[in-house]
Each structure stands twice: as structure tokens, then as C-alpha cells.
Design a protein around this motif. Structure first.
Motif, PDB file in Angstrom:
ATOM      1  N   VAL A  84       0.866  -1.180   0.000  1.00 19.93           N
ATOM      2  CA  VAL A  84       0.000   0.000   0.000  1.00 19.93           C
ATOM      3  C   VAL A  84       0.900   1.226   0.000  1.00 19.93           C
ATOM      4  O   VAL A  84       1.893   1.290   0.736  1.00 19.93           O
ATOM      5  N   ILE A  85       0.568   2.195  -0.858  1.00 21.97           N
ATOM      6  CA  ILE A  85       1.315   3.452  -0.956  1.00 21.97           C
ATOM      7  C   ILE A  85       0.440   4.554  -0.379  1.00 21.97           C
ATOM      8  O   ILE A  85      -0.707   4.710  -0.774  1.00 21.97           O
ATOM      9  N   THR A  86       0.985   5.312   0.566  1.00 22.24           N
ATOM     10  CA  THR A  86       0.222   6.402   1.170  1.00 22.24           C
ATOM     11  C   THR A  86       1.134   7.596   1.419  1.00 22.24           C
ATOM     12  O   THR A  86       2.329   7.436   1.619  1.00 22.24           O
ATOM     13  N   GLY A  87       0.587   8.786   1.363  1.00 23.85           N
ATOM     14  CA  GLY A  87       1.360   9.997   1.600  1.00 23.85           C
ATOM     15  C   GLY A  87       1.907  10.593   0.319  1.00 23.85           C
ATOM     16  O   GLY A  87       1.538  10.190  -0.784  1.00 23.85           O
ATOM     17  N   GLN A  88       2.803  11.558   0.488  1.00 26.02           N
ATOM     18  CA  GLN A  88       3.394  12.278  -0.640  1.00 26.02           C
ATOM     19  C   GLN A  88       4.891  11.993  -0.672  1.00 26.02           C
ATOM     20  O   GLN A  88       5.533  11.909   0.368  1.00 26.02           O
ATOM     21  N   TYR A 105       8.459  -4.879 -10.432  1.00 26.03           N
ATOM     22  CA  TYR A 105       9.318  -5.730  -9.610  1.00 26.03           C
ATOM     23  C   TYR A 105       8.498  -6.694  -8.749  1.00 26.03           C
ATOM     24  O   TYR A 105       8.967  -7.168  -7.723  1.00 26.03           O
ATOM     25  N   GLY A 106       7.267  -6.966  -9.195  1.00 23.06           N
ATOM     26  CA  GLY A 106       6.470  -8.033  -8.597  1.00 23.06           C
ATOM     27  C   GLY A 106       5.512  -7.645  -7.502  1.00 23.06           C
ATOM     28  O   GLY A 106       4.851  -8.513  -6.924  1.00 23.06           O
ATOM     29  N   ALA A 107       5.385  -6.371  -7.187  1.00 27.78           N
ATOM     30  CA  ALA A 107       4.478  -5.948  -6.115  1.00 27.78           C
ATOM     31  C   ALA A 107       3.021  -6.053  -6.546  1.00 27.78           C
ATOM     32  O   ALA A 107       2.690  -5.845  -7.708  1.00 27.78           O
ATOM     33  N   ASP A 108       2.181  -6.390  -5.601  1.00 28.74           N
ATOM     34  CA  ASP A 108       0.727  -6.371  -5.775  1.00 28.74           C
ATOM     35  C   ASP A 108       0.250  -5.111  -5.062  1.00 28.74           C
ATOM     36  O   ASP A 108       0.168  -5.075  -3.835  1.00 28.74           O
ATOM     37  N   ILE A 109      -0.020  -4.060  -5.824  1.00 28.81           N
ATOM     38  CA  ILE A 109      -0.372  -2.755  -5.253  1.00 28.81           C
ATOM     39  C   ILE A 109      -1.832  -2.755  -4.811  1.00 28.81           C
ATOM     40  O   ILE A 109      -2.718  -3.171  -5.550  1.00 28.81           O
ATOM     41  N   ASN A 110      -2.067  -2.285  -3.593  1.00 24.79           N
ATOM     42  CA  ASN A 110      -3.413  -2.169  -3.024  1.00 24.79           C
ATOM     43  C   ASN A 110      -3.627  -0.745  -2.547  1.00 24.79           C
ATOM     44  O   ASN A 110      -2.667  -0.007  -2.321  1.00 24.79           O
ATOM     45  N   THR A 111      -4.885  -0.369  -2.354  1.00 21.96           N
ATOM     46  CA  THR A 111      -5.177   0.988  -1.894  1.00 21.96           C
ATOM     47  C   THR A 111      -5.580   1.037  -0.423  1.00 21.96           C
ATOM     48  O   THR A 111      -5.613   2.103   0.161  1.00 21.96           O
ATOM     49  N   ALA A 112      -5.887  -0.113   0.159  1.00 26.67           N
ATOM     50  CA  ALA A 112      -6.312  -0.144   1.558  1.00 26.67           C
ATOM     51  C   ALA A 112      -5.449  -1.121   2.347  1.00 26.67           C
ATOM     52  O   ALA A 112      -5.030  -2.159   1.828  1.00 26.67           O
ATOM     53  N   ILE A 113      -5.192  -0.787   3.585  1.00 24.12           N
ATOM     54  CA  ILE A 113      -4.401  -1.643   4.466  1.00 24.12           C
ATOM     55  C   ILE A 113      -5.313  -2.701   5.070  1.00 24.12           C
ATOM     56  O   ILE A 113      -6.411  -2.400   5.534  1.00 24.12           O
ATOM     57  N   SER A 114      -4.844  -3.951   5.025  1.00 18.27           N
ATOM     58  CA  SER A 114      -5.605  -5.055   5.608  1.00 18.27           C
ATOM     59  C   SER A 114      -4.629  -6.029   6.257  1.00 18.27           C
ATOM     60  O   SER A 114      -3.411  -5.835   6.200  1.00 18.27           O
ATOM     61  N   GLY A 123       4.795   8.025   2.785  1.00 18.53           N
ATOM     62  CA  GLY A 123       5.426   9.305   2.498  1.00 18.53           C
ATOM     63  C   GLY A 123       5.011  10.357   3.509  1.00 18.53           C
ATOM     64  O   GLY A 123       4.388  10.056   4.533  1.00 18.53           O
ATOM     65  N   ASN A 124       5.338  11.600   3.203  1.00 18.04           N
ATOM     66  CA  ASN A 124       4.947  12.723   4.059  1.00 18.04           C
ATOM     67  C   ASN A 124       3.433  12.866   4.044  1.00 18.04           C
ATOM     68  O   ASN A 124       2.789  12.569   3.053  1.00 18.04           O
ATOM     69  N   ALA A 125       2.882  13.349   5.113  1.00 14.87           N
ATOM     70  CA  ALA A 125       1.453  13.630   5.242  1.00 14.87           C
ATOM     71  C   ALA A 125       0.590  12.401   4.998  1.00 14.87           C
ATOM     72  O   ALA A 125      -0.478  12.484   4.411  1.00 14.87           O
ATOM     73  N   ALA A 126       1.065  11.254   5.463  1.00 12.76           N
ATOM     74  CA  ALA A 126       0.252  10.042   5.357  1.00 12.76           C
ATOM     75  C   ALA A 126      -0.950  10.187   6.273  1.00 12.76           C
ATOM     76  O   ALA A 126      -0.879  10.836   7.319  1.00 12.76           O
ATOM     77  N   GLY A 127      -2.046   9.590   5.886  1.00 14.45           N
ATOM     78  CA  GLY A 127      -3.289   9.723   6.632  1.00 14.45           C
ATOM     79  C   GLY A 127      -3.252   9.101   8.017  1.00 14.45           C
ATOM     80  O   GLY A 127      -2.699   8.020   8.206  1.00 14.45           O
ATOM     81  N   PRO A 128      -3.839   9.776   9.003  1.00 10.57           N
ATOM     82  CA  PRO A 128      -3.844   9.249  10.366  1.00 10.57           C
ATOM     83  C   PRO A 128      -4.624   7.944  10.494  1.00 10.57           C
ATOM     84  O   PRO A 128      -4.276   7.091  11.307  1.00 10.57           O
ATOM     85  N   LYS A 129      -5.646   7.754   9.678  1.00 14.40           N
ATOM     86  CA  LYS A 129      -6.415   6.506   9.753  1.00 14.40           C
ATOM     87  C   LYS A 129      -5.573   5.324   9.298  1.00 14.40           C
ATOM     88  O   LYS A 129      -5.662   4.238   9.871  1.00 14.40           O
ATOM     89  N   LYS A 130      -4.746   5.530   8.275  1.00 14.51           N
ATOM     90  CA  LYS A 130      -3.885   4.443   7.808  1.00 14.51           C
ATOM     91  C   LYS A 130      -2.817   4.132   8.850  1.00 14.51           C
ATOM     92  O   LYS A 130      -2.509   2.971   9.102  1.00 14.51           O
ATOM     93  N   LYS A 131      -2.248   5.159   9.475  1.00 17.73           N
ATOM     94  CA  LYS A 131      -1.256   4.939  10.528  1.00 17.73           C
ATOM     95  C   LYS A 131      -1.869   4.156  11.679  1.00 17.73           C
ATOM     96  O   LYS A 131      -1.255   3.227  12.219  1.00 17.73           O
TER      97      LYS A 131
END
Length: 175
Positions: A84-88, A105-114, A123-131
Motif C-alpha cells: 500500500v502506498i500512502t502519503g506524498q 518488480y512483482g508488487a501487488d499494489i493495493n489501496t487499503a491496508i488489511s 510518504g509525508n502527510a500520510a493519513g492518520p487513519k492508515k497509521k
């Protein structure tokens, strides 16, 4: 039966300072059939610009993992991992560019953490809910690795993954 007006005071301004929360609150009021008077400056409510939304967007084709045969180098820490990629990011102003690179390089990209997430690139300014979600899942024993931008670029260098290198003076390393 008369419906009372609900007045929102300063205590809720922090909660209502994002579009999603305002919409949720308004939908609640509609369901409950209450009229609402919101006493706050709309200047405090910031809607992201189209350019900001484009930077955050990850295209649907980026979310489709490649087969092992299509991967450039399966011997990286990203191959076969749910990421999962989050932030700037300074080196990757658009998340989709980073997502496409990791996908090569083989990653399975997702938008939500599970509980299935292996790595979060934060990255910078990652969302507090994801943290909060990461801490919660790690507390439950799920081994989620968290890479900051510096660690990610260091890993890219270690595994000879090509990317456009930002100026090193742009980084502030927090320990």
C-alpha cells in the motif's frame, strides 16, 4: 411533530473539516429528518484540487499484479508482496508512477491496508487513519513492514532498481 434545528458548534469543526465527514454528517441529518445550521467558515473546509487528486490516484491497471514471468527482477523485497502506498513523495510526485515501478518488480499494489498487507510505503502527510490501522494490525500480530521514502530509495539502490534520484539535500532524516 416539530423538528428541532441542530446547531453545530466549534467542537465539531475539527471533525467536519473534511469533505467525507461533512457528507456523512449531512446524510445522517437527512436520514434523521433534522435540518442543520452549520456555524463555521467554509474556508476551513479544504477540498483537494484536481491536481492533488491526480497525484494521489493509482490507475486500475497498476492495481493488477504481473505474473512472475513478467517481473523484471523477482529477487527484490517487493516481489509477491501486497503493498500500500500512502502519503506524498519527493521522488515520485504521482503515486501511480511509484506503483507502476513497484509492480514491475512483482508488487501487488493495493489501496487499503488489511491483514494481508505486507508493506506500507509511507510518504509525508500520510493519513492518520492508515497509521492507526497499521498499529492496530501490528498489535494483532500481523507483520506489516513500513518503509519511509528514504528507506524505499535505499532499497531501490541496493537492488539496482532505476528511478530518478532527487537531490539528497531535500531529505530530512528523522530518527
Amino acid at each position: 411533530m416539530e423538528i428541532n434545528n441542530l446547531i453545530i458548534d466549534e467542537d465539531l469543526i475539527g471533525y467536519l473539516s473534511s469533505k467525507e465527514n461533512i457528507n456523512t454528517f449531512i446524510n445522517f441529518c437527512i436520514r434523521e429528518r433534522q435540518s442543520v445550521e452549520i456555524k463555521m467558515s467554509m474556508k476551513r473546509v479544504r477540498t483537494p484540487s484536481i491536481a492533488e487528486l491526480e497525484k494521489r490516484h493509482i490507475a486500475s491497471d497498476t492495481l493488477k499484479p504481473l505474473s512472475v514471468d513478467e517481473v523484471d527482477n523477482p529477487n527484490t523485497p517487493f516481489c509477491g508482496k501486497k503493498i500500500v502506498i500512502t502519503g506524498q513523495f519527493d521522488a515520485f510526485p504521482k503515486r501511480d508512477v511509484l506503483g507502476k515501478l513497484l509492480r514491475l518488480y512483482g508488487a501487488d499494489i493495493n489501496t487499503a491496508i488489511s491483514k494481508h498487507t505486507n508493506i506500507v510505503i509511507m510518504g509525508n502527510a500520510a493519513g492518520p487513519k492508515k497509521k492507526e490501522k497499521i498499529k492496530d494490525l501490528q498489535g494483532q500480530g500481523f507483520p506489516i513492514e513500513v518503509f519511509n521514502e528514504f528507506q524505499l530509495l535505499k532499497t531501490f539502490d541496493e537492488y539496482n532498481i532505476p528511478y530518478e534520484k532527487p537531490n539528497e539535500d531535500d531529505f530530512v532524516i528523522l530518527e
